[in-house]
Design a protein around this motif. Structure first.
Motif, PDB file in Angstrom:
ATOM      1  N   GLU A   1       9.106 -62.240 -93.411  1.00  0.00           N
ATOM      2  CA  GLU A   1       8.199 -61.116 -93.278  1.00  0.00           C
ATOM      3  C   GLU A   1       8.162 -60.291 -94.557  1.00  0.00           C
ATOM      4  O   GLU A   1       7.112 -59.820 -94.973  1.00  0.00           O
ATOM      5  N   GLN A   2       9.320 -60.140 -95.191  1.00  0.00           N
ATOM      6  CA  GLN A   2       9.396 -59.372 -96.431  1.00  0.00           C
ATOM      7  C   GLN A   2       8.591 -60.069 -97.529  1.00  0.00           C
ATOM      8  O   GLN A   2       7.875 -59.420 -98.273  1.00  0.00           O
TER       9      GLN A   2
ATOM     10  N   SER B   1       4.972 -59.508 -96.918  1.00  0.00           N
ATOM     11  CA  SER B   1       4.645 -58.121 -97.216  1.00  0.00           C
ATOM     12  C   SER B   1       4.523 -57.903 -98.722  1.00  0.00           C
ATOM     13  O   SER B   1       3.597 -57.236 -99.185  1.00  0.00           O
TER      14      SER B   1
END
Length: 112
Positions: free
Chosen positions: A4-5, A8
């Motif tokens: 997810e990072q 992002s």
């Protein structure tokens, strides 16, 4: 979480690039940023410096007669922890082929 990072961060970079283009910023700014990111990634992943030198000198006509001829292709490149400009200053010219170029760069790096 880590995936997810990454998504992002990639999304943030894409938004920043879109904003810069929309605002009419020079393409050179984006290219400089992309080159910097590529060099940072190369260093982090420990991609061999020789590959980068060969990639940046693709299309160079040999023999390379002067440092100016080589500098226009390698300017701004980091080779190991050195700037290409400081390495080029110490290279003997002419350089007759890509193998000789890599050898001479290696010699300069090993002396530092």
């Amino acid at each position: 979480m880590k995936e997810e990072q990454r998504v992002s961060i990639a999304g943030g970079i894409a938004k920043l690039a879109h904003k810069e283009i929309k605002e009419g910023k020079e393409v050179k700014l984006l290219l400089r940023f992309a080159r910097h990111m590529m060099e940072e990634t190369t260093q982090l992943l420990d991609i061999p410096w020789a590959y980068n030198v060969l990639k940046h000198t693709k299309g160079v006509t040999y023999p390379i007669e002067s440092k100016e001829d080589l500098l226009e292709h390698l300017k701004g490149l980091t080779i190991k922890e050195f700037q290409a400009e400081e390495i080029i200053e110490k290279l003997p010219f002419p350089i007759n082929n890509p193998a000789e170029l890599l050898h001479e760069i290696k010699e300069v790096i090993s002396r530092k």
